[in-house]
Enzyme design. Structure first.
Site, PDB file in Angstrom:
ATOM      1  N   LYS A 197     -14.916  53.145 -39.730  1.00 44.59           N
ATOM      2  CA  LYS A 197     -15.803  53.704 -40.765  1.00 44.59           C
ATOM      3  C   LYS A 197     -16.733  52.659 -41.363  1.00 44.59           C
ATOM      4  CE  LYS A 197     -12.193  54.945 -43.016  1.00 44.59           C
ATOM      5  NZ  LYS A 197     -11.147  54.602 -42.065  1.00 44.59           N
ATOM      6  N   THR A 244      -1.369  58.763 -47.701  1.00 43.80           N
ATOM      7  CA  THR A 244      -1.718  57.936 -48.851  1.00 43.80           C
ATOM      8  C   THR A 244      -1.767  58.851 -50.083  1.00 43.80           C
ATOM      9  OG1 THR A 244      -3.203  56.220 -49.678  1.00 43.80           O
ATOM     10  CG2 THR A 244      -4.250  58.136 -48.591  1.00 43.80           C
ATOM     11  N   GLY A 272      -2.499  43.052 -41.689  1.00 46.12           N
ATOM     12  CA  GLY A 272      -2.267  42.301 -40.457  1.00 46.12           C
ATOM     13  C   GLY A 272      -1.200  42.928 -39.559  1.00 46.12           C
ATOM     14  N   GLN A 322      -9.443  55.457 -45.604  1.00 48.23           N
ATOM     15  CA  GLN A 322      -8.337  56.073 -44.872  1.00 48.23           C
ATOM     16  C   GLN A 322      -8.857  57.120 -43.864  1.00 48.23           C
ATOM     17  OE1 GLN A 322      -7.694  55.841 -48.659  1.00 48.23           O
ATOM     18  NE2 GLN A 322      -7.327  53.800 -47.901  1.00 48.23           N
ATOM     19  N   GLY A 360      -9.308  48.694 -45.500  1.00 49.42           N
ATOM     20  CA  GLY A 360      -9.853  47.441 -44.972  1.00 49.42           C
ATOM     21  C   GLY A 360     -10.970  47.829 -44.033  1.00 49.42           C
ATOM     22  N   HIS A 361     -12.214  47.624 -44.472  1.00 48.66           N
ATOM     23  CA  HIS A 361     -13.366  48.037 -43.674  1.00 48.66           C
ATOM     24  C   HIS A 361     -14.083  46.806 -43.145  1.00 48.66           C
ATOM     25  CE1 HIS A 361     -13.672  52.288 -45.653  1.00 48.66           C
ATOM     26  NE2 HIS A 361     -12.468  51.989 -45.220  1.00 48.66           N
ATOM     27  N   THR A 362     -14.150  46.712 -41.825  1.00 53.93           N
ATOM     28  CA  THR A 362     -14.699  45.510 -41.205  1.00 53.93           C
ATOM     29  C   THR A 362     -16.104  45.761 -40.672  1.00 53.93           C
ATOM     30  OG1 THR A 362     -12.444  45.097 -40.500  1.00 53.93           O
ATOM     31  CG2 THR A 362     -14.139  43.700 -39.515  1.00 53.93           C
ATOM     32  N   PRO A 420       0.601  45.152 -36.691  1.00 54.08           N
ATOM     33  CA  PRO A 420       0.103  45.730 -35.430  1.00 54.08           C
ATOM     34  C   PRO A 420      -0.070  47.236 -35.576  1.00 54.08           C
ATOM     35  CG  PRO A 420       2.404  44.985 -35.205  1.00 54.08           C
ATOM     36  CD  PRO A 420       1.925  44.544 -36.565  1.00 54.08           C
ATOM     37  N   GLY A 479     -19.804  54.167 -30.018  1.00 53.26           N
ATOM     38  CA  GLY A 479     -19.686  52.726 -30.274  1.00 53.26           C
ATOM     39  C   GLY A 479     -19.251  52.011 -29.013  1.00 53.26           C
ATOM     40  N   GLY A 518      -6.984  56.603 -40.088  1.00 51.19           N
ATOM     41  CA  GLY A 518      -7.607  55.410 -40.669  1.00 51.19           C
ATOM     42  C   GLY A 518      -8.000  54.410 -39.596  1.00 51.19           C
ATOM     43  N   ASP A 519      -8.802  53.418 -40.004  1.00 55.64           N
ATOM     44  CA  ASP A 519      -9.232  52.329 -39.118  1.00 55.64           C
ATOM     45  C   ASP A 519     -10.036  52.814 -37.914  1.00 55.64           C
ATOM     46  OD1 ASP A 519      -7.878  50.596 -40.817  1.00 55.64           O
ATOM     47  OD2 ASP A 519      -6.030  50.732 -39.649  1.00 55.64           O
TER      48      ASP A 519
HETATM   49  P1  GDP Z   1     -12.222  51.236 -40.877  1.00 53.04           P
HETATM   50  O1  GDP Z   1     -11.052  51.018 -41.776  1.00 53.04           O
HETATM   51  O2  GDP Z   1     -12.338  52.642 -40.406  1.00 53.04           O
HETATM   52  O3  GDP Z   1     -13.505  50.708 -41.447  1.00 53.04           O
HETATM   53  O4  GDP Z   1     -11.922  50.386 -39.558  1.00 53.04           O
HETATM   54  P2  GDP Z   1     -11.399  48.863 -39.522  1.00 53.04           P
HETATM   55  O5  GDP Z   1     -12.491  47.971 -39.936  1.00 53.04           O
HETATM   56  O6  GDP Z   1     -10.088  48.739 -40.216  1.00 53.04           O
HETATM   57  O7  GDP Z   1     -11.067  48.729 -37.981  1.00 53.04           O
HETATM   58  C1  GDP Z   1     -12.016  49.039 -37.012  1.00 53.04           C
HETATM   59  C2  GDP Z   1     -12.293  47.803 -36.146  1.00 53.04           C
HETATM   60  O8  GDP Z   1     -12.963  48.225 -34.993  1.00 53.04           O
HETATM   61  C3  GDP Z   1     -13.188  46.786 -36.819  1.00 53.04           C
HETATM   62  O9  GDP Z   1     -12.747  45.506 -36.460  1.00 53.04           O
HETATM   63  C4  GDP Z   1     -14.563  47.074 -36.234  1.00 53.04           C
HETATM   64  O10 GDP Z   1     -15.392  45.945 -36.166  1.00 53.04           O
HETATM   65  C5  GDP Z   1     -14.187  47.520 -34.853  1.00 53.04           C
HETATM   66  N1  GDP Z   1     -15.111  48.464 -34.204  1.00 53.04           N
HETATM   67  C6  GDP Z   1     -15.758  49.524 -34.746  1.00 53.04           C
HETATM   68  N2  GDP Z   1     -16.433  50.188 -33.789  1.00 53.04           N
HETATM   69  C7  GDP Z   1     -16.201  49.543 -32.624  1.00 53.04           C
HETATM   70  C8  GDP Z   1     -16.609  49.761 -31.275  1.00 53.04           C
HETATM   71  O11 GDP Z   1     -17.307  50.710 -30.931  1.00 53.04           O
HETATM   72  N3  GDP Z   1     -16.148  48.838 -30.352  1.00 53.04           N
HETATM   73  C9  GDP Z   1     -15.348  47.783 -30.672  1.00 53.04           C
HETATM   74  N4  GDP Z   1     -14.950  46.957 -29.733  1.00 53.04           N
HETATM   75  N5  GDP Z   1     -14.965  47.579 -31.940  1.00 53.04           N
HETATM   76  C10 GDP Z   1     -15.361  48.446 -32.896  1.00 53.04           C
HETATM   77  P1  IMO Z   2      -8.901  52.322 -43.975  1.00 51.06           P
HETATM   78  O1  IMO Z   2      -9.850  52.754 -45.055  1.00 51.06           O
HETATM   79  C1  IMO Z   2      -5.054  52.784 -42.011  1.00 51.06           C
HETATM   80  C2  IMO Z   2      -1.659  53.912 -44.516  1.00 51.06           C
HETATM   81  C3  IMO Z   2      -0.571  52.875 -44.698  1.00 51.06           C
HETATM   82  C4  IMO Z   2       0.634  53.787 -44.865  1.00 51.06           C
HETATM   83  C5  IMO Z   2       0.069  54.950 -45.674  1.00 51.06           C
HETATM   84  C6  IMO Z   2       0.309  54.848 -47.167  1.00 51.06           C
HETATM   85  O2  IMO Z   2      -8.992  50.892 -43.621  1.00 51.06           O
HETATM   86  O3  IMO Z   2      -8.986  53.235 -42.795  1.00 51.06           O
HETATM   87  P2  IMO Z   2      -0.766  53.343 -49.078  1.00 51.06           P
HETATM   88  O4  IMO Z   2      -0.842  51.858 -49.220  1.00 51.06           O
HETATM   89  O5  IMO Z   2      -2.077  54.019 -49.048  1.00 51.06           O
HETATM   90  O6  IMO Z   2       0.188  53.943 -50.063  1.00 51.06           O
HETATM   91  O7  IMO Z   2      -0.081  53.567 -47.631  1.00 51.06           O
HETATM   92  O8  IMO Z   2      -1.322  54.964 -45.415  1.00 51.06           O
HETATM   93  N1  IMO Z   2      -3.024  53.457 -44.874  1.00 51.06           N
HETATM   94  C7  IMO Z   2      -3.966  53.156 -43.979  1.00 51.06           C
HETATM   95  N2  IMO Z   2      -3.916  53.104 -42.629  1.00 51.06           N
HETATM   96  N3  IMO Z   2      -6.223  52.531 -42.643  1.00 51.06           N
HETATM   97  C8  IMO Z   2      -6.289  52.602 -43.986  1.00 51.06           C
HETATM   98  O9  IMO Z   2      -7.451  52.491 -44.664  1.00 51.06           O
HETATM   99  C9  IMO Z   2      -5.122  52.889 -44.723  1.00 51.06           C
HETATM  100  N4  IMO Z   2      -4.840  53.002 -46.042  1.00 51.06           N
HETATM  101  C10 IMO Z   2      -3.558  53.370 -46.126  1.00 51.06           C
HETATM  102  O10 IMO Z   2      -0.468  52.052 -43.580  1.00 51.06           O
HETATM  103  O11 IMO Z   2       1.027  54.277 -43.613  1.00 51.06           O
HETATM  104 MG    MG Z   3      -9.363  49.790 -41.921  1.00 56.39          MG
END
Ligand code: GDP
Ligand code: IMO
Ligand code: MG
Length: 416
Positions: free
Chosen positions: A16, A228, A291, A213, A40-42, A293, A405, A12-13
């Site tokens: 995407k 998840t 939030g 995820q 959480g998609h930023t 780490p 990226g 995840g994170d």
């Molecule tokens: P997602 O859950 O997969 O959509 O990812 P999140 O939004 O939770 O976390 C990804 C973070 O990385 C976000 O704050 C994005 O703005 C940032 N991000 C994505 N691609 C890049 C990149 O190539 N460089 C940097 N510095 N940040 C990036």
């Molecule tokens: P995005 O779409 C990162 C993790 C949680 C936990 C496990 C189960 O932003 O990539 P849950 O609340 O789904 O029952 O938690 O999955 N988790 C994620 N980790 N990015 C996510 O979504 C996540 N959604 C759930 O931290 O370890």
């Molecule tokens: Mg995320």
């Protein structure tokens, strides 16, 4: 044609949200098909960052979104997303599947209670009610949007009280009444998501299916039980949106240039200490939903190879090459010591996995001016060591890295 699926290849994170927003330029619909407000998609729009939990981040490009039946729908979170989106990009059009399972305050409370019961073995969930909503759904005890619209959930309160009463102090009728009020408020958005997607695809428009995820959090294919409660692989796009596999024409897997994980569970290439702290601070690696780490590790080839296979990834979007910059040397886990060909399936075998690393030269900081230069020059403008890192990953995976990226902005992308 075409249906484009964006999925996370790690835990995840991966980025995407940004990737989907980038790839959705010219597309006419963005679809969420799995998970719920645990996501959480930023996306960064100018100086502002937008974190979305229910609506796809690709909506910033398409201005039209659909929530499939595979989503665990938290209506309050969705309404907050709509508000944030409309403040940033103007009016957006949202269609919700009547079949989407609802997350009510009961499931959110149960999520916390079950985590407490697990004690030291807790998953570290986002406490968004995902697990309990899934338990109810698969036990045929769930409540869907259409059930509340048609007043077909009267008997469920008594069942919920008997099944869950020992774990909750909430009055289940109140949870259901609240859900019913919210459904009433959004009933004008309810529509046939499956037909909508089919219509778009058959008239030649592009639909982006934005996964939540990551592959390693998939309920069947991930690091169970530290996963998840939904499917996160590309095949889930078809099931969770209501289309067949032939509606998916392209799968883009998103991977970070290193690895992160939030919550508990095995993580073979994890490292801690000053280097992990510095990457976390440079990259703002804190959960967009909770939030917390994020744990940090090196890129893990056996894990990514497994993920590319499960998703039938056509290509990889490698994010955050800029965040991994400024290190004298970087590591790449090319295999696990003594491990067979298949990815370890149990928590204990993954905990025993000993990564074998290759060390490569790092590359210098990619600051603002460097980024502009790279955007103009493209892949060839990257330092040689950065290109060697990218090409070594490609060579090991056998899947092309098509996009890289180099910053958080939607357009901070170079094509390879
Ligand atoms: P997602 O859950 O997969 O959509 O990812 P999140 O939004 O939770 O976390 C990804 C973070 O990385 C976000 O704050 C994005 O703005 C940032 N991000 C994505 N691609 C890049 C990149 O190539 N460089 C940097 N510095 N940040 C990036
Ligand atoms: P995005 O779409 C990162 C993790 C949680 C936990 C496990 C189960 O932003 O990539 P849950 O609340 O789904 O029952 O938690 O999955 N988790 C994620 N980790 N990015 C996510 O979504 C996540 N959604 C759930 O931290 O370890
Ligand atoms: Mg995320």
């Amino acid at each position: 044609m075409p249906g484009l699926v964006v999925v996370g290849l790690q835990w995840g994170d991966e980025g995407k949200g940004k990737v989907s927003a980038y790839l959705a330029k010219g597309a006419s619909l963005a679809v969420r098909f799995n998970g719920g407000a645990n996501a959480g998609h930023t996306v960064k729009l100018g100086e502002k960052s937008l974190s979305l939990h229910i609506l796809p981040a690709a909506t910033v490009s398409t201005k039209a979104a659909a929530i499939g039946p595979g989503v665990y729908l938290d209506i309050e979170e969705m309404l907050r997303d709509i508000e944030k989106l409309e403040a940033a990009v103007g009016k957006v059009h949202v269609v919700i599947s009547p079949r989407a399972q609802l997350v009510t305050p009961l499931q959110v409370e149960l999520d916390a209670r079950i985590e407490e019961l697990r004690g030291g073995g807790s998953i570290g969930t986002t406490r968004r009610g995902i697990g309990p909503t899934a338990i109810n759904k698969y036990g045929r005890l769930g409540v869907r949007v259409c059930d509340l619209l048609e007043g077909e959930a009267q008997n469920i309160a008594e069942v919920w009280r008997r099944v869950w009463g020992g774990l909750t102090s909430l009055r289940v009728e109140e949870a259901l009444e609240k859900a019913a009020r919210l459904v009433e408020q959004v009933k004008w958005m309810v529509g046939d998501v499956s037909s909508l997607i089919h219509e778009k695809l058959s008239s030649g428009e592009t639909v982006v299916f934005e996964g939540a995820q990551g592959t390693m959090l998939d309920i069947d294919h991930g690091t169970y039980p530290y996963v998840t409660s939904s499917h996160t692989v590309s095949a889930a796009a078809a099931l969770g949106a209501g289309v067949g596999p032939k509606s998916i024409h392209r799968v883009v897997g998103v991977a970070k240039s290193y690895t992160t994980r939030v919550g508990a569970g095995p993580f073979p290439t994890e490292f801690t200490g000053p280097l992990a702290d510095s990457i976390r601070e440079r990259g703002g690696e804190y959960g967009a939903t909770t939030g917390r780490p994020r744990r940090i590790g090196w890129l893990d080839i056996p894990q990514l190879r497994y993920a590319c296979m499960l998703n039938d990834a056509d290509e990889i979007f490698l994010t955050r090459l800029d965040t991994l910059a400024s290190q004298p040397r970087v590591r790449l886990c090319v295999k696990y010591e003594g491990s067979g060909d298949s990815f370890p399936e149990s928590v204990s075998s993954l905990r025993r996995a000993r990564p074998v690393y290759e060390e490569l030269d790092g590359w210098p900081e990619i600051g603002e001016s460097e980024r502009s230069r790279l955007l103009a020059e493209g892949y060839g403008g990257l330092p040689r060591s950065a290109r060697q890192y990218v090409e070594r990953i490609e060579e090991e995976l056998g899947t092309p890295i098509r996009y890289i990226g180099i910053g958080p902005g939607i357009g901070d992308v170079i094509m390879k």
